[in-house]
Design a protein around this motif. Structure first.
Motif, PDB file in Angstrom:
ATOM      1  N   ALA A  91       0.942  -1.067  -0.084  1.00 49.66           N
ATOM      2  CA  ALA A  91      -0.078  -0.010  -0.213  1.00 49.66           C
ATOM      3  C   ALA A  91       0.957   1.394   0.037  1.00 49.66           C
ATOM      4  O   ALA A  91       1.836   1.241   0.679  1.00 49.66           O
ATOM      5  CB  ALA A  91      -0.759  -0.033   1.421  1.00 49.66           C
ATOM      6  N   GLY A  92       0.524   2.235  -0.816  1.00 46.95           N
ATOM      7  CA  GLY A  92       1.362   3.432  -0.751  1.00 46.95           C
ATOM      8  C   GLY A  92       2.526   3.337  -1.682  1.00 46.95           C
ATOM      9  O   GLY A  92       3.187   4.579  -1.821  1.00 46.95           O
ATOM     10  N   SER A  93       2.645   2.526  -2.453  1.00 46.87           N
ATOM     11  CA  SER A  93       3.772   2.159  -3.270  1.00 46.87           C
ATOM     12  C   SER A  93       3.219   2.878  -4.622  1.00 46.87           C
ATOM     13  O   SER A  93       2.291   3.407  -5.034  1.00 46.87           O
ATOM     14  CB  SER A  93       4.218   0.749  -3.593  1.00 46.87           C
ATOM     15  OG  SER A  93       3.108   0.096  -4.243  1.00 46.87           O
ATOM     16  N   ILE A  94       4.280   2.895  -5.800  1.00 51.19           N
ATOM     17  CA  ILE A  94       3.944   3.334  -7.045  1.00 51.19           C
ATOM     18  C   ILE A  94       4.169   2.275  -8.129  1.00 51.19           C
ATOM     19  O   ILE A  94       5.170   1.348  -7.949  1.00 51.19           O
ATOM     20  CB  ILE A  94       5.107   4.547  -7.430  1.00 51.19           C
ATOM     21  CG1 ILE A  94       4.906   6.048  -6.618  1.00 51.19           C
ATOM     22  CG2 ILE A  94       4.749   4.818  -8.977  1.00 51.19           C
ATOM     23  CD1 ILE A  94       5.958   6.971  -6.904  1.00 51.19           C
ATOM     24  N   ALA A 122       9.307   8.590  -6.628  1.00 50.01           N
ATOM     25  CA  ALA A 122       9.457   7.540  -5.346  1.00 50.01           C
ATOM     26  C   ALA A 122      10.549   8.088  -4.474  1.00 50.01           C
ATOM     27  O   ALA A 122      10.509   7.868  -3.287  1.00 50.01           O
ATOM     28  CB  ALA A 122       9.709   6.103  -5.624  1.00 50.01           C
ATOM     29  N   LEU A 164       9.292  10.964  -2.288  1.00 47.04           N
ATOM     30  CA  LEU A 164       8.135  10.629  -1.445  1.00 47.04           C
ATOM     31  C   LEU A 164       8.263   9.614  -0.566  1.00 47.04           C
ATOM     32  O   LEU A 164       7.790   9.107   0.496  1.00 47.04           O
ATOM     33  CB  LEU A 164       6.873   9.903  -2.268  1.00 47.04           C
ATOM     34  CG  LEU A 164       6.344  11.058  -3.016  1.00 47.04           C
ATOM     35  CD1 LEU A 164       5.198  10.444  -4.001  1.00 47.04           C
ATOM     36  CD2 LEU A 164       5.739  12.446  -2.334  1.00 47.04           C
ATOM     37  N   VAL A 199       8.841   6.257  -1.055  1.00 50.41           N
ATOM     38  CA  VAL A 199       7.912   4.879  -1.182  1.00 50.41           C
ATOM     39  C   VAL A 199       8.813   3.984  -2.143  1.00 50.41           C
ATOM     40  O   VAL A 199       9.612   4.226  -2.975  1.00 50.41           O
ATOM     41  CB  VAL A 199       6.740   5.375  -1.698  1.00 50.41           C
ATOM     42  CG1 VAL A 199       6.019   6.204  -0.937  1.00 50.41           C
ATOM     43  CG2 VAL A 199       6.678   6.110  -3.183  1.00 50.41           C
ATOM     44  N   PRO A 203      -4.185  -0.450  -4.228  1.00 51.13           N
ATOM     45  CA  PRO A 203      -3.738   0.032  -2.931  1.00 51.13           C
ATOM     46  C   PRO A 203      -2.625   1.022  -3.180  1.00 51.13           C
ATOM     47  O   PRO A 203      -1.944   1.509  -2.184  1.00 51.13           O
ATOM     48  CB  PRO A 203      -3.455  -1.196  -2.026  1.00 51.13           C
ATOM     49  CG  PRO A 203      -2.840  -2.230  -3.213  1.00 51.13           C
ATOM     50  CD  PRO A 203      -3.632  -1.981  -4.249  1.00 51.13           C
ATOM     51  N   ALA A 204      -2.298   1.358  -4.462  1.00 51.53           N
ATOM     52  CA  ALA A 204      -1.134   2.101  -4.609  1.00 51.53           C
ATOM     53  C   ALA A 204      -1.366   3.739  -4.489  1.00 51.53           C
ATOM     54  O   ALA A 204      -2.384   4.007  -4.619  1.00 51.53           O
ATOM     55  CB  ALA A 204      -0.388   1.842  -6.070  1.00 51.53           C
ATOM     56  N   LEU A 205      -0.150   4.253  -4.304  1.00 55.68           N
ATOM     57  CA  LEU A 205      -0.266   5.625  -4.287  1.00 55.68           C
ATOM     58  C   LEU A 205      -0.605   6.451  -5.662  1.00 55.68           C
ATOM     59  O   LEU A 205      -1.212   7.156  -5.895  1.00 55.68           O
ATOM     60  CB  LEU A 205       0.864   6.216  -3.772  1.00 55.68           C
ATOM     61  CG  LEU A 205       1.216   7.724  -3.779  1.00 55.68           C
ATOM     62  CD1 LEU A 205       0.286   8.371  -2.725  1.00 55.68           C
ATOM     63  CD2 LEU A 205       2.610   8.285  -3.574  1.00 55.68           C
ATOM     64  N   CYS A 242      -6.870   4.223  -8.604  1.00 54.73           N
ATOM     65  CA  CYS A 242      -5.948   5.258  -7.997  1.00 54.73           C
ATOM     66  C   CYS A 242      -5.580   6.130  -8.941  1.00 54.73           C
ATOM     67  O   CYS A 242      -5.920   6.134 -10.166  1.00 54.73           O
ATOM     68  CB  CYS A 242      -4.701   4.295  -7.355  1.00 54.73           C
ATOM     69  SG  CYS A 242      -3.694   3.687  -8.749  1.00 54.73           S
TER      70      CYS A 242
END
Length: 162
Positions: A20-23, A44, A47, A49, A122-124, A154
């Motif tokens: 979650a929160g990855s690219i 990335a 940020l 990530v 669930p990604a950024l 997303c």
């Protein structure tokens, strides 16, 4: 005597997830996908990530010699591993510029836009190039990037051609 065994089903989706929160980045080996990956690495790094780079394959797009070679027919898992190794090699130079960013590499027998949008839930963000190896030169947006924009839950960044 009747056979009560279940009917054959379609192959299940690949069994892997993304943090979650990855690219998530779609990469097909084209220059446009290299540029999209470069932009994703810059984001990335800023940020803090992870990046998950994904390449799909099909019977039509499997690397030459990966399915059948000198009488040997490879399993789908073997072809997927070949595609994954090619993806690692294709992205190594770009990844080396940002050693502080964790890069996860995924390959699968799948339809590209469907898998990318599923994994990116669930990604950024999801990052793709405007068109890939199968695109027509005159198109501004290829079918995979267009479908990603339409289907993703997303944000989607379509990185324009340089």
């Amino acid at each position: 005597m009747s056979d009560n065994s279940p009917a054959p089903t379609a192959a299940a989706a690949p069994v892997f997830t993304v943090p979650a929160g990855s690219i998530v980045v779609g990469h097909d080996g084209s220059k446009d996908s290299d540029h999209a990956l470069t932009v994703a690495f810059d984001f990335a790094a800023k940020l803090g990530v992870e990046i998950v780079v994904v390449r799909t394959w099909s019977i039509d797009t499997a690397p030459h010699g990966a399915l059948y070679n000198h009488g040997y027919v490879a399993s789908f898992d073997e072809v997927t591993e070949t595609v994954r190794k090619m993806l690692v090699a294709d992205t190594a130079t770009i990844a080396a510029r940002h050693p502080e960013v964790t890069l996860l590499v995924r390959a699968a027998l799948a339809q590209p836009a469907q898998l990318l949008t599923q994994l990116a839930a669930p990604a950024l963000m999801l990052v793709v190039g405007p068109r890939g190896l199968g695109g027509f030169a005159g198109l501004l947006l290829g079918s995979v990037s267009s479908h990603c924009v339409q289907l993703a839950t997303c944000p989607v960044l379509v990185v324009p051609t340089r």
